[in-house]
Motif scaffolding. Structure first.
Motif, PDB file in Angstrom:
ATOM      1  N   SER A 150      72.760  33.699  52.368  1.00 19.41           N
ATOM      2  CA  SER A 150      71.615  33.985  52.066  1.00 19.41           C
ATOM      3  C   SER A 150      71.263  35.622  53.255  1.00 19.41           C
ATOM      4  CB  SER A 150      70.653  33.314  52.291  1.00 19.41           C
ATOM      5  OG  SER A 150      69.765  33.076  52.381  1.00 19.41           O
ATOM      6  N   THR A 218      63.604  32.986  52.805  1.00 22.88           N
ATOM      7  CA  THR A 218      64.888  32.228  51.963  1.00 22.88           C
ATOM      8  C   THR A 218      65.898  31.935  53.105  1.00 22.88           C
ATOM      9  OG1 THR A 218      64.098  33.550  49.498  1.00 22.88           O
ATOM     10  CG2 THR A 218      66.235  33.036  49.978  1.00 22.88           C
ATOM     11  N   VAL A 235      69.327  32.509  46.636  1.00 30.25           N
ATOM     12  CA  VAL A 235      70.469  33.127  46.209  1.00 30.25           C
ATOM     13  C   VAL A 235      70.018  34.418  45.313  1.00 30.25           C
ATOM     14  CG1 VAL A 235      72.510  33.623  46.886  1.00 30.25           C
ATOM     15  CG2 VAL A 235      71.254  32.031  48.139  1.00 30.25           C
ATOM     16  N   GLN A 238      67.730  36.046  45.184  1.00 28.29           N
ATOM     17  CA  GLN A 238      67.323  37.557  46.667  1.00 28.29           C
ATOM     18  C   GLN A 238      68.772  38.361  46.200  1.00 28.29           C
ATOM     19  OE1 GLN A 238      69.396  35.392  49.688  1.00 28.29           O
ATOM     20  NE2 GLN A 238      67.835  36.278  50.454  1.00 28.29           N
TER      21      GLN A 238
END
Lengths: 265, 273
Positions: A150, A218, A235, A238
């Protein structure tokens, strides 16, 4: 191979530039250490009157979050004024455009260099965090791996956000006030000062809709085993932001090309 | 023979230089407005932080949202006035190192006044707008029955708050004459002021609270006067009279800092031109 060498040369430039001002680099480390220490005092004081967790967060997690978020933000959220903006203003952008690698690649490489240069701050921030007993290691190995994944994606998101901001300087030339407003929105909405957990619902909704949280909040939420919406979707979001931001940068750059003003060129 | 006219007073000199600085900053009107607006945004982050914390926790150490916001209001208005008065202290490093200070010594105006009025601090305009709004809103919302005396005390407290912060910064900037660098120390002091500024300091561990009262005197800049006005003097960790005397403490500290500056000024050595 030449492309790799060319890109690496730009990374090297980005890495060396901030260290030319050694005193101010060391100062930023000192300020980070101080912030980590002060915020751990503040958070413990805020929790002092409450028994048990608030918004599902206990005091150790809140302090640990502060240690990590201050550190991550210092390393990843590099100043947007570093690359394109000042080069447009000084007219050096003309030189950049004659280079054999594209402007976006150059800028990203220089920014990545800045991040590498700032890496010692991670040791300072985490070291101070340990010294004030503000940070516990993640529960197990799989959490550590998840955090690393992450964090890597957060690196991509934060660099693209910085790049997008610098690209706007082709239109504004001067980003003084805009830059400050941007700094504020990024700092707050990224969760660098306060975790999204504590925010009222409407504010959380805004923060979730913006890319900033993917750059700081995150990975840290993952660290504490509370990835928003589960690890995979956190994830995935992201990664999605990386795609969207890349698209935006390319689009903005294709428009900007036609209006580059080389000052004094 | 023409009679020699008396030079204007120090306050008047300062006012003239400030006006000149303002006129020159106004030459770039768009930039002026943008910078001021940017400064407001900058302050807004710290208010948003405090707002979110108090929202999530309901109260801090028994202080409700409006009460904490009132501490914040005094501090932010004081900080804005401090910005007008002392914003240029951040440039003291460069002024001394580049020898700009040579010129200050040659002109018939006190060098400190020239340093303080070197340029007009545009960000302070935004800070003042922000501070005034926050203070007005929180003063009305806070559970205080306002009287003439309490309004006068509030005004004195805000000025005192500016003087406390300015005194600390001026004392640190004075070290430039010996160290040739003071902005790192200014940053450290600023970080402490910004981090702890808006909280009722009674919630902090006693050692930290005492440090912020007697070493880095942040307590006089917002917490003490707010505790007096909110009638929460029982929570003070110092005698009540000291909290009441906050504006006076500000004045005394600033006077001491001015004296210290003039002492340290003797150590100035020109870089040569």
């Amino acid at each position: 191979m030449t492309l790799v060498r060319q890109v690496l040369s730009q990374v090297r430039i980005g890495c060396l530039t901030p260290w030319a001002y050694r005193a101010s680099m060391l100062l930023s480390f000192l300020v980070l250490a101080l912030q980590v220490a002060l915020f751990s005092v503040v958070w413990r004081a805020i929790y002092a009157g409450h028994s048990g967790p608030v918004a599902g967060v206990d005091v150790d997690t809140a302090v640990g979050y502060a240690v990590l978020s201050l550190t991550v933000a210092t390393v990843l959220n590099t100043s947007p004024y570093s690359s394109i903006e000042s080069r447009v203003r000084d007219g050096l952008i003309g030189v950049d455009l004659t280079r054999p690698i594209g402007l976006l690649t150059q800028s990203l490489a220089v920014q990545a260099g800045y991040v590498v240069a700032t890496l010692p701050a991670a040791a300072v921030g985490l070291g101070t965090g340990l010294a004030v007993r503000g940070l516990a290691p993640p529960p197990d190995v799989s959490d550590t791996v998840r955090f690393a994944v992450s964090l890597l994606l957060a690196f991509g998101v934060s660099q693209l956000i910085t790049l997008l901001m610098s690209l706007t300087s082709f239109w504004t030339l001067e980003v003084g006030g805009v830059g400050m407003a941007f700094f504020v929105v990024r700092t707050f909405m990224s969760g660098a000062v306060v975790p999204l957990w504590f925010m009222p619902d409407w504010l959380q909704a805004i923060a979730v809709a913006l890319p900033f949280q993917a750059s700081t909040y995150t990975p840290i939420a993952v660290y504490f085993g509370r990835p928003p919406g589960g690890f995979v979707s956190a994830v995935g979001l992201q990664a999605l932001w990386i795609v969207i931001l890349t698209g935006l940068c390319l689009w903005l750059w294709s428009r900007a090309k036609h209006r580059v003003v080389v000052q004094g060129g | 023979m023409a009679e020699l006219t008396k030079p204007p007073s120090a306050m008047r000199q300062y006012a003239i230089l400030l006006r000149v600085g303002l006129a020159s900053a106004m030459q770039y009107r768009a930039d002026f407005v943008m910078t001021a607006v940017g400064a407001i945004c900058y302050e807004a982050v710290s208010l948003a932080f405090v707002g979110v914390i108090v929202y999530a926790f309901g109260s801090i150490g028994g202080w409700s949202l409006v009460e904490v916001a009132f501490v914040y209001g005094i501090r932010s208005m004081g900080h804005a006035l401090h910005g007008i008065l002392s914003g240029q202290l951040w440039t003291a490093d460069g002024v001394v190192r580049r020898g700009e200070f040579d010129r200050y010594l040659l002109r018939p105006v006190n060098p400190l006044i020239q340093l303080l009025a070197r340029r007009f601090q545009v960000t302070a305009v935004g800070d003042i707008v922000f501070g005034a709004v926050v203070l007005a809103v929180t003063a009305v919302a806070a559970p205080i029955s306002w009287s003439l005396a309490s309004v006068v005390f509030l005004i004195a407290a805000v000025i005192g708050s500016a003087l406390v912060e300015s005194a600390v910064m001026l004392a640190i900037a004075s070290l430039t004459f010996r160290l040739l660098a003071s902005s790192p120390i200014l940053s450290v002091a600023d970080t402490v002021f910004v981090t702890f500024g808006p909280y009722p300091l009674s919630v902090l561990p006693r050692t930290v609270a005492h440090l912020l009262t007697f070493v880095l005197p942040l307590a006089y800049a917002a917490f003490f006067p707010a505790a007096v006005l909110l009638d929460r003097t029982t929570e003070l960790f110092v005698p009540t009279w000291l909290a009441f005397a906050s504006p006076v403490v500000g004045l005394l500290l600033y006077a001491a800092a001015v004296l210290f500056f003039h002492r340290q000024m003797r150590h100035y050595s020109s870089p040569g031109h």
